[in-house]
Design a protein around this motif. Structure first.
Motif, PDB file in Angstrom:
ATOM      1  N   GLU A  46       0.866  -1.137   0.068  1.00 25.41           N
ATOM      2  CA  GLU A  46      -0.082  -0.059  -0.215  1.00 25.41           C
ATOM      3  C   GLU A  46       0.853   1.286  -0.078  1.00 25.41           C
ATOM      4  O   GLU A  46       1.564   1.474   0.854  1.00 25.41           O
ATOM      5  N   ILE A  48       1.298   5.076   0.275  1.00 23.18           N
ATOM      6  CA  ILE A  48       0.616   6.022   0.965  1.00 23.18           C
ATOM      7  C   ILE A  48       1.238   7.366   0.711  1.00 23.18           C
ATOM      8  O   ILE A  48       2.648   7.709   1.088  1.00 23.18           O
ATOM      9  N   LYS A  62      -9.531  12.356  -0.933  1.00 23.27           N
ATOM     10  CA  LYS A  62      -8.752  11.102  -0.831  1.00 23.27           C
ATOM     11  C   LYS A  62      -9.013  10.175  -1.854  1.00 23.27           C
ATOM     12  O   LYS A  62     -10.304  10.036  -2.090  1.00 23.27           O
ATOM     13  N   LYS A  64      -8.002   6.012  -3.439  1.00 21.53           N
ATOM     14  CA  LYS A  64      -7.263   4.794  -3.678  1.00 21.53           C
ATOM     15  C   LYS A  64      -7.583   4.261  -5.145  1.00 21.53           C
ATOM     16  O   LYS A  64      -8.355   4.076  -5.531  1.00 21.53           O
ATOM     17  N   SER A  72      -1.504  -0.997  -4.113  1.00 21.34           N
ATOM     18  CA  SER A  72      -2.459   0.008  -4.404  1.00 21.34           C
ATOM     19  C   SER A  72      -1.894   1.468  -4.077  1.00 21.34           C
ATOM     20  O   SER A  72      -0.848   1.583  -3.271  1.00 21.34           O
ATOM     21  N   THR A  74      -2.946   5.041  -1.973  1.00 21.95           N
ATOM     22  CA  THR A  74      -3.601   5.886  -1.147  1.00 21.95           C
ATOM     23  C   THR A  74      -3.308   7.449  -1.257  1.00 21.95           C
ATOM     24  O   THR A  74      -2.296   7.581  -0.634  1.00 21.95           O
ATOM     25  N   TYR A 101      -3.629   9.032   9.361  1.00 22.06           N
ATOM     26  CA  TYR A 101      -3.845   7.751   8.650  1.00 22.06           C
ATOM     27  C   TYR A 101      -2.991   6.633   9.008  1.00 22.06           C
ATOM     28  O   TYR A 101      -3.373   5.592   9.189  1.00 22.06           O
TER      29      TYR A 101
END
Length: 161
Positions: A46, A48, A62, A64, A72, A74, A101
């Motif tokens: 992930e 970020i 925000k 994703k 992915s 975010t 977060y």
């Protein structure tokens, strides 16, 4: 069970280029390589990103998005700004978002890989103190060896140590 890792880096995809996020193309290229290598090694990643917009107006939620089969992105919410105080607030908001977060979405034992970025360093370190996740710093170079800014030098030394 799939190995998971969170990767904190100022990153975005071309599909959202109109948002003009505060990213360095060299960091994006390097991050793309790291993401690809981690996927090949069997990790679920992930990414970020606390990259704020460089636009003078607009609000961006925000989001994703998928970066691949096991990766992915975010991206933080952000807003356009014209004045100096609003630009400061935009950055403060993005870094605060990153901190909260991580506090909300990590737990003890999680692995958080962080690109060597002095802007995002403090929120990540503060979140680590609260949540106890494993922190890996991707340090490519020491910025304080090429900068005369004492404040940034002290931040960098704390991050590295």
């Amino acid at each position: 069970m799939k190995k998971r890792i969170k990767y904190v880096v100022q990153y975005d995809v071309n599909e959202y280029s109109s948002e003009k996020r505060a990213i360095a193309q060299s960091a994006v290229n390097k991050a793309g390589y790291v993401i690809s290598a981690l996927e090949k090694a069997g990790y679920e990643i992930e990414v970020i990103s606390a990259a704020w917009t460089g636009n003078k107006r607009g609000r961006y939620k925000k989001r994703k998005v998928s970066l691949g089969e096991n990766a992915s992105l975010t991206a933080c919410p952000t807003f356009g700004a014209k004045s100096k105080p609003a630009k400061f607030l935009r950055i403060f908001y993005a870094l605060s978002w990153l901190f909260f977060y991580l506090v909300k979405n990590t737990k003890k034992g999680d692995v958080v890989l962080t690109y060597h970025d002095l802007m995002t360093a403090r929120p990540v370190i503060w979140a680590k103190k609260i949540k106890g996740f494993k922190f890996i710093l991707e340090a490519n170079e020491k910025y304080n060896s090429v900068s005369e800014r004492k404040f940034l030098s002290s931040v960098e030394e704390k991050v590295i140590s």
